[in-house]
Write a protein that holds these residues in place. Structure first.
Motif, PDB file in Angstrom:
ATOM      1  N   GLY A 145      76.569  75.406 -59.811  1.00 20.16           N
ATOM      2  CA  GLY A 145      77.110  74.196 -59.198  1.00 20.16           C
ATOM      3  C   GLY A 145      78.594  74.299 -58.920  1.00 20.16           C
ATOM      4  O   GLY A 145      79.075  73.901 -57.845  1.00 20.16           O
ATOM      5  N   ILE A 205      75.717  65.560 -65.656  1.00 22.13           N
ATOM      6  CA  ILE A 205      74.581  64.695 -65.989  1.00 22.13           C
ATOM      7  C   ILE A 205      73.308  65.522 -66.171  1.00 22.13           C
ATOM      8  O   ILE A 205      72.548  65.329 -67.130  1.00 22.13           O
ATOM      9  CB  ILE A 205      74.387  63.626 -64.893  1.00 22.13           C
ATOM     10  N   LEU A 206      73.063  66.463 -65.244  1.00 21.48           N
ATOM     11  CA  LEU A 206      71.891  67.328 -65.367  1.00 21.48           C
ATOM     12  C   LEU A 206      71.977  68.197 -66.619  1.00 21.48           C
ATOM     13  O   LEU A 206      70.961  68.450 -67.283  1.00 21.48           O
ATOM     14  CB  LEU A 206      71.755  68.208 -64.127  1.00 21.48           C
ATOM     15  N   ILE A 237      78.020  59.030 -69.096  1.00 18.26           N
ATOM     16  CA  ILE A 237      78.214  58.967 -67.647  1.00 18.26           C
ATOM     17  C   ILE A 237      79.487  58.202 -67.305  1.00 18.26           C
ATOM     18  O   ILE A 237      80.250  58.608 -66.416  1.00 18.26           O
ATOM     19  CB  ILE A 237      76.991  58.309 -66.979  1.00 18.26           C
ATOM     20  N   LEU A 281      80.187  66.107 -61.440  1.00 14.78           N
ATOM     21  CA  LEU A 281      79.610  64.971 -62.160  1.00 14.78           C
ATOM     22  C   LEU A 281      78.091  65.090 -62.244  1.00 14.78           C
ATOM     23  O   LEU A 281      77.485  64.864 -63.308  1.00 14.78           O
ATOM     24  CB  LEU A 281      80.003  63.673 -61.460  1.00 14.78           C
ATOM     25  N   ILE A 282      77.460  65.451 -61.125  1.00 17.33           N
ATOM     26  CA  ILE A 282      76.006  65.634 -61.113  1.00 17.33           C
ATOM     27  C   ILE A 282      75.595  66.741 -62.076  1.00 17.33           C
ATOM     28  O   ILE A 282      74.605  66.625 -62.812  1.00 17.33           O
ATOM     29  CB  ILE A 282      75.517  65.932 -59.686  1.00 17.33           C
ATOM     30  N   ILE A 283      76.359  67.834 -62.083  1.00 12.90           N
ATOM     31  CA  ILE A 283      76.051  68.956 -62.980  1.00 12.90           C
ATOM     32  C   ILE A 283      76.166  68.528 -64.432  1.00 12.90           C
ATOM     33  O   ILE A 283      75.324  68.887 -65.267  1.00 12.90           O
ATOM     34  CB  ILE A 283      76.998  70.135 -62.681  1.00 12.90           C
ATOM     35  N   ILE A 339      82.138  65.166 -57.281  1.00 17.67           N
ATOM     36  CA  ILE A 339      80.779  64.606 -57.336  1.00 17.67           C
ATOM     37  C   ILE A 339      79.784  65.662 -57.796  1.00 17.67           C
ATOM     38  O   ILE A 339      78.904  65.388 -58.629  1.00 17.67           O
ATOM     39  CB  ILE A 339      80.381  64.037 -55.960  1.00 17.67           C
ATOM     40  N   LEU A 340      79.916  66.878 -57.274  1.00 22.35           N
ATOM     41  CA  LEU A 340      79.040  67.963 -57.716  1.00 22.35           C
ATOM     42  C   LEU A 340      79.202  68.223 -59.207  1.00 22.35           C
ATOM     43  O   LEU A 340      78.220  68.413 -59.931  1.00 22.35           O
ATOM     44  CB  LEU A 340      79.346  69.237 -56.926  1.00 22.35           C
TER      45      LEU A 340
END
Length: 313
Positions: free
Chosen positions: A244, A302-303, A5, A298-300, A295-296
């Motif tokens: 995403g 991590i998921l 992360i 980054l979230i993708i 940000i999207l």
């Protein structure tokens, strides 16, 4: 997982820094003087000089950039030159409207791409395979502005069943009015995403179906629906990544659709600001879109790492 992360956060910071430099530099090279959009044509040189100093246009490019970045970090996007209102207010309203359009287009594309992609992968010689090919190639090949005009010509001009401009009808701000105005721009904006995701879903499903464990599951007598659940579960990371990224693209890549349909989103805001040489609005809107996209992403990531533990290493 924490190191993974942190690396992604570092990459996101570098990306946004690069975007800010590129956006600021290119805007400085744009023809025209932003002062012309503030003062009258016959304004005196003294008046022009006062306005130039007020907005900091007399400073060097590095000074203007660092001053802008300092305010940007504080959450201050500046003030619109042409409209004399806070850029934050303009961009926040536009982002909200664009997110409605982008989310609707993404849901439309995801729903139909999964249905068409799954059936065309399971039945490669059936009519669904032909439909998947048509949607895949057609969605990518037809520019969204051409599709917008075609949809307007058919459903608004010829049939007269759907409106083609604005977000609401005059005096009617109900949910039904919003949905009527949303259908055509959502289809036009989501067509390319539908084409990309249809091809991706079909390719991903076909790849999973060829693996040995799927053959083993079928040999053990597992039902087709149970096999499909395993197939979709293993295809999920790929679909998550593509979906995403496409949503992030729709947040900033629907400018032509928003302009044609007069949808009051960030794309239309940027277009109108370019015609007015309104640099603060252009810079602020592009940076907000870039932040949302990063940000999207980054979230993708991590998921994706949660769904596929191999990526954590």
């Amino acid at each position: 997982m924490l190191i993974y992360i942190l690396k992604r956060l570092g990459l996101a910071f570098v990306t946004l820094l690069g975007v800010s430099i590129v956006v600021f530099s290119f805007l400085q090279m744009m023809p025209g003087d932003p002062v012309d959009s503030i003062v009258a044509i016959d304004a005196s040189e003294e008046t022009r000089q006062i306005v130039t100093e007020k907005f900091g246009f007399d400073k060097s490019m590095p000074e203007q950039y660092f001053s802008w970045m300092k305010n940007l970090i504080k959450g201050d996007l500046g003030r619109s030159i042409s409209q004399q209102v806070e850029v934050t207010q303009l961009v926040s309203d536009a982002i909200y409207n664009t997110s409605i359009l982008a989310l609707s287009a993404c849901i439309f594309a995801l729903f139909f791409s999964v249905i068409i992609g799954v059936f065309s992968a399971y039945k490669p010689k059936s009519v669904f395979s032909w439909i998947g090919t048509i949607f895949g190639i057609g969605g990518i090949s037809i520019p969204n502005y051409c599709l917008s005009l075609i949809l307007i010509g058919i459903f608004s001009v010829t049939l007269g069943v759907l409106p083609c401009t604005g977000m609401y009808s005059s005096g009617d701000y109900s949910f039904g009015s919003l949905m009527n105005h949303l259908i055509l721009p959502a289809i036009a904006a989501g067509a390319m995403t539908l084409g990309i995701m249809t091809r991706m879903v079909r390719s991903s499903i076909e790849d999973v179906l060829k693996r040995d464990y799927i053959t083993t599951l079928r040999a053990k007598g597992m039902s087709g629906f149970s096999v499909l659940k395993h197939v979709l579960r293993n295809s999920f990371p790929t679909l998550l990544t593509v979906g995403g990224l496409q949503f992030g693209y729709l947040m900033g890549g629907s400018a032509m659709v928003e302009t044609i349909f007069s949808w009051p989103g960030v794309g239309l805001l940027i277009y109108q600001s370019i015609t007015r040489n309104d640099f603060p609005v252009i810079q602020g809107a592009i940076m907000v879109v870039a932040v949302i996209f990063v940000i999207l992403n980054l979230i993708i990531d991590i998921l994706h790492a949660i769904a596929d533990p191999r990526l954590r290493k």
